[in-house]
Scaffold this motif. Structure first.
Motif, PDB file in Angstrom:
ATOM      1  N   PHE A 116       0.809  -1.212   0.000  1.00  0.00           N
ATOM      2  CA  PHE A 116       0.000   0.000   0.000  1.00  0.00           C
ATOM      3  C   PHE A 116       0.850   1.274   0.000  1.00  0.00           C
ATOM      4  N   VAL A 121      -0.363   4.423  -5.316  1.00  0.00           N
ATOM      5  CA  VAL A 121      -1.243   4.586  -4.157  1.00  0.00           C
ATOM      6  C   VAL A 121      -0.937   5.914  -3.475  1.00  0.00           C
ATOM      7  N   ARG A 130      -7.919  10.597  -2.320  1.00  0.00           N
ATOM      8  CA  ARG A 130      -8.817   9.450  -2.308  1.00  0.00           C
ATOM      9  C   ARG A 130      -8.039   8.155  -2.310  1.00  0.00           C
ATOM     10  N   MET A 131      -8.662   7.115  -1.730  1.00  0.00           N
ATOM     11  CA  MET A 131      -8.075   5.779  -1.818  1.00  0.00           C
ATOM     12  C   MET A 131      -8.112   5.355  -3.283  1.00  0.00           C
ATOM     13  N   VAL A 133      -8.180   3.225  -6.833  1.00  0.00           N
ATOM     14  CA  VAL A 133      -8.746   2.052  -7.480  1.00  0.00           C
ATOM     15  C   VAL A 133      -7.833   1.809  -8.674  1.00  0.00           C
ATOM     16  N   ALA A 140     -13.492  -0.355  -4.692  1.00  0.00           N
ATOM     17  CA  ALA A 140     -13.611   0.888  -3.922  1.00  0.00           C
ATOM     18  C   ALA A 140     -13.379   0.615  -2.438  1.00  0.00           C
ATOM     19  N   TRP A 141     -12.928   1.607  -1.712  1.00  0.00           N
ATOM     20  CA  TRP A 141     -12.548   1.457  -0.306  1.00  0.00           C
ATOM     21  C   TRP A 141     -13.657   0.859   0.550  1.00  0.00           C
ATOM     22  N   TYR A 142     -14.902   1.113   0.234  1.00  0.00           N
ATOM     23  CA  TYR A 142     -16.013   0.625   1.056  1.00  0.00           C
ATOM     24  C   TYR A 142     -16.415  -0.809   0.736  1.00  0.00           C
ATOM     25  N   THR A 144     -13.823  -3.150  -0.253  1.00  0.00           N
ATOM     26  CA  THR A 144     -12.615  -3.960  -0.210  1.00  0.00           C
ATOM     27  C   THR A 144     -12.571  -4.876   1.018  1.00  0.00           C
ATOM     28  N   ASN A 146      -9.767  -5.624   2.232  1.00  0.00           N
ATOM     29  CA  ASN A 146      -8.526  -5.209   2.884  1.00  0.00           C
ATOM     30  C   ASN A 146      -8.840  -4.325   4.089  1.00  0.00           C
ATOM     31  N   HIS A 149      -3.698  -1.930   5.876  1.00  0.00           N
ATOM     32  CA  HIS A 149      -2.939  -1.463   4.721  1.00  0.00           C
ATOM     33  C   HIS A 149      -1.459  -1.622   5.007  1.00  0.00           C
TER      34      HIS A 149
END
Length: 196
Positions: A116, A121, A130-131, A133, A140-142, A144, A146, A149
């Motif tokens: 990460f 990134v 923004r996180m 993609v 998307a972060w919501y 994932t 993961n 990080h």
């Protein structure tokens, strides 16, 4: 047989023929199948997703449904030559404890993870706020899976704190291997071979 994902190809090429292997988070079983057919390994798997478990069983692979965070405790000490955790460490609740269990059930462990701290990134966070993609982090972060990080440097520090030995380290940018120089920001994925 289809080509393995680049981190899995590195792992497969470095597992000793005839080994007993536990692949935790084995997904569709591609690595296990390759290890059985190309390295004559006794490969077993653990997978959380029931659809992946069914796919593996349909291929004749020995897989049980289980969670790396809790179910590794059921295995005896040193039951395997290698415990493998590919692209799963960052999805576990307690990666440090999962690493302890890997090193307990396996004489050696392969761990691969997305870095990460890769420059793309970092740039996405810096310039877009923004996180990212990306091709290798396509969700998307919501959505994932993961939850941690991890970076190459973070992982090296964890390994050192646990007194583990790094027997090998491979770094990937896209689908190509790159050298260790500046891997902390150049590598999209990392693969480590660990022992006590």
């Amino acid at each position: 047989m289809r080509a393995l994902r680049p981190d899995l190809a590195v792992i497969a090429a470095n597992v000793a023929p005839g080994s007993r292997v536990l692949d935790i988070g084995c997904g569709d079983g591609a690595l296990m199948a390759a290890l059985q057919s190309e390295r004559q390994c006794d490969a077993r798997g653990m997978e959380l997703d029931p659809d992946n478990v069914a796919e593996c069983v349909g291929k004749g692979l020995s897989v049980m449904q289980g969670d790396a965070d809790s179910d590794l405790a059921a295995y005896p000490d040193a039951a395997f030559d290698y415990a493998i955790l590919s692209q799963t460490l960052q999805t576990t609740k307690r990666p440090d404890q999962v690493l302890d269990e890997l090193m307990r059930v396996g004489r050696k462990a392969f761990v691969s993870f997305p870095n990460f701290a890769h420059w793309k990134v970092r740039a996405s966070l810096l310039w877009n706020g923004r996180m990212p993609v990306t091709r290798l982090l396509p969700i998307a972060w919501y959505e994932t899976p993961n939850i941690h990080h991890v970076t190459v440097r973070d992982f090296r520090e964890l390994v050192a704190a646990k007194g583990l030995k790094v027997e090998g380290a491979w770094f990937l940018s896209g689908d190509a291997r790159i050298g260790d120089a500046a891997a902390a920001w150049r590598a999209e994925h990392a693969v480590f071979l660990l022992s006590r």
